[in-house]
Scaffold this active site. Sequence first.
Site, PDB file in Angstrom:
ATOM      1  N   LYS A 117      -9.680  33.820 -18.692  1.00 37.89           N
ATOM      2  CA  LYS A 117      -9.857  35.263 -18.158  1.00 37.89           C
ATOM      3  C   LYS A 117      -9.529  34.981 -16.806  1.00 37.89           C
ATOM      4  O   LYS A 117      -9.064  36.141 -16.048  1.00 37.89           O
ATOM      5  CB  LYS A 117     -11.223  35.607 -18.612  1.00 37.89           C
ATOM      6  N   ARG A 145      -6.532  36.874 -11.846  1.00 35.28           N
ATOM      7  CA  ARG A 145      -5.899  36.444 -10.893  1.00 35.28           C
ATOM      8  C   ARG A 145      -4.099  36.697 -11.016  1.00 35.28           C
ATOM      9  O   ARG A 145      -3.599  37.214  -9.840  1.00 35.28           O
ATOM     10  CB  ARG A 145      -6.009  35.085 -10.350  1.00 35.28           C
ATOM     11  N   SER A 171     -18.141  33.896  -5.924  1.00 36.77           N
ATOM     12  CA  SER A 171     -16.853  33.356  -5.419  1.00 36.77           C
ATOM     13  C   SER A 171     -16.056  34.524  -5.465  1.00 36.77           C
ATOM     14  O   SER A 171     -14.847  34.450  -5.044  1.00 36.77           O
ATOM     15  CB  SER A 171     -16.326  32.175  -6.135  1.00 36.77           C
ATOM     16  N   GLN A 172     -16.098  35.615  -6.528  1.00 36.24           N
ATOM     17  CA  GLN A 172     -15.168  36.534  -6.716  1.00 36.24           C
ATOM     18  C   GLN A 172     -14.831  37.357  -5.013  1.00 36.24           C
ATOM     19  O   GLN A 172     -13.615  37.899  -4.955  1.00 36.24           O
ATOM     20  CB  GLN A 172     -15.332  37.611  -7.692  1.00 36.24           C
ATOM     21  N   ASP A 223     -21.253  29.481 -15.432  1.00 34.47           N
ATOM     22  CA  ASP A 223     -20.736  30.159 -16.310  1.00 34.47           C
ATOM     23  C   ASP A 223     -21.035  29.534 -17.562  1.00 34.47           C
ATOM     24  O   ASP A 223     -21.128  30.110 -18.798  1.00 34.47           O
ATOM     25  CB  ASP A 223     -19.224  30.389 -16.356  1.00 34.47           C
ATOM     26  N   LYS A 251     -24.752  38.225 -13.366  1.00 34.89           N
ATOM     27  CA  LYS A 251     -23.879  38.433 -14.007  1.00 34.89           C
ATOM     28  C   LYS A 251     -24.076  39.670 -15.047  1.00 34.89           C
ATOM     29  O   LYS A 251     -24.674  40.691 -14.519  1.00 34.89           O
ATOM     30  CB  LYS A 251     -23.841  37.010 -14.702  1.00 34.89           C
ATOM     31  N   ARG A 302     -28.509  36.280 -16.911  1.00 37.05           N
ATOM     32  CA  ARG A 302     -28.507  35.113 -17.826  1.00 37.05           C
ATOM     33  C   ARG A 302     -29.784  34.155 -17.812  1.00 37.05           C
ATOM     34  O   ARG A 302     -29.896  33.554 -19.008  1.00 37.05           O
ATOM     35  CB  ARG A 302     -27.164  34.623 -17.596  1.00 37.05           C
TER      36      ARG A 302
END
Length: 413
Positions: A10, A15, A157-158, A297, A324, A328
């Site tokens: 994904k 990207r 980090s996105q 993740d 998230k 989580r």
Amino acid sequence: MTVIDIPGSKSVTARALFLAAAADGTTTLLRPLRSDDTEGFAEGLKSLGYAVEQEADRWRVQGRPAGPATTDADVYCRDGATTARFLPTLVAAAGSGTYRFDASAQMRRRPLAPLTRALTALGVDLRHGGAEGHHPLTVRAAGIEGGDLALDAGESSQYLTALLMLGPLTTKGLRIEVTELVSAPYVEITLAMMRDFGVQVLREGNTFTVPPGGYRATAYAVEPDASTAGYFFAAAALTGREVTVPGLGTGALQGDLRFVDVLRGMGAEVSVGPDATTVRSTGRLRGITVNMRDISDTMPTLAAIAPYADGPVVIEDVANTRVKECDRLEACAENLRAMGITVHTGPDRIEIHPGSPKPTEIATHGDHRIVMSFAVAGLRTPGLTYDDPGCVRKTFPRFHEVFADLAHDLGGR
């Protein structure tokens, strides 16, 4: 030995779609992930006027370095964080017009503020339609000159990835000083992919210098999703069997492949070759204390198998998992407690004690990773059910079918 064909990453697919849309020429993506998130990203590009042709195992994107073909568009980002963070950044740099973005209720709750503050600091006319730092938002684009930025990427980090990919589309380039950074391996994915599309970023510690000049189109093969592979590697370690995933080897981009090192620390045998990775069980799982900041993740996957270890499993430095698709860390604790397991949590950690899990209905909170992680536990605790099993469509629509085949191959344990 069971060989599992894992769908495309994904993170890499998202990207690649951004870079292909910004590049000069037509890019062909080989084996991209087909899921709700990536289909949503492609649909968003089409809403902006980009030409995207989708076949079963290859997508073609006609790049537009000058920006979207339309000067006015509404884009619905669904549940996709990469869609919701990358596409407003793309149009801000390369567009000329007014673009409105909205997302699902789940995505509306997730934060954008560090990214939107950075874009505003670069002169972008960006306005929120509701809560500050969240969707919906409107971008009135007119290009970006560039310059120096300070960025806190300790939450995701996105934010940094979006700005790095924006850099070559600015007039003068960007120099980004990062004050905090989580999930650093995902940034390495971004830098490697930017190189493949013709841009070399200079990194000096936590300072990134991105030159202007744009991207060039290419043919790009999307490697299998390492986070998804983690469920199958964990299944092997848990059930006394062996699983091989082709396409993920020593040259893999994705840092989440390091989850196999965690399984090795728990007693599994791991072999990472040039073109595949194999995990085989030694018949036991040891307790472990592990920092998962950079591979967060995979935290739910470890949490789900932790009760079957011979000692406590302590997962540290995962505060970012609280923002998230759901919280989580608390979702894992809630479900493990419902299974009869002793769990302690802190702001950024979870401690899980060995036990004899009992079947229950898993509260998924609409989060694909909660479903897939506890499906691994279901190999040892039959009877687990899910209040929303279909949310796996976000990243792996065929998960339940593929995992049922795995369970059969592993003997249904």
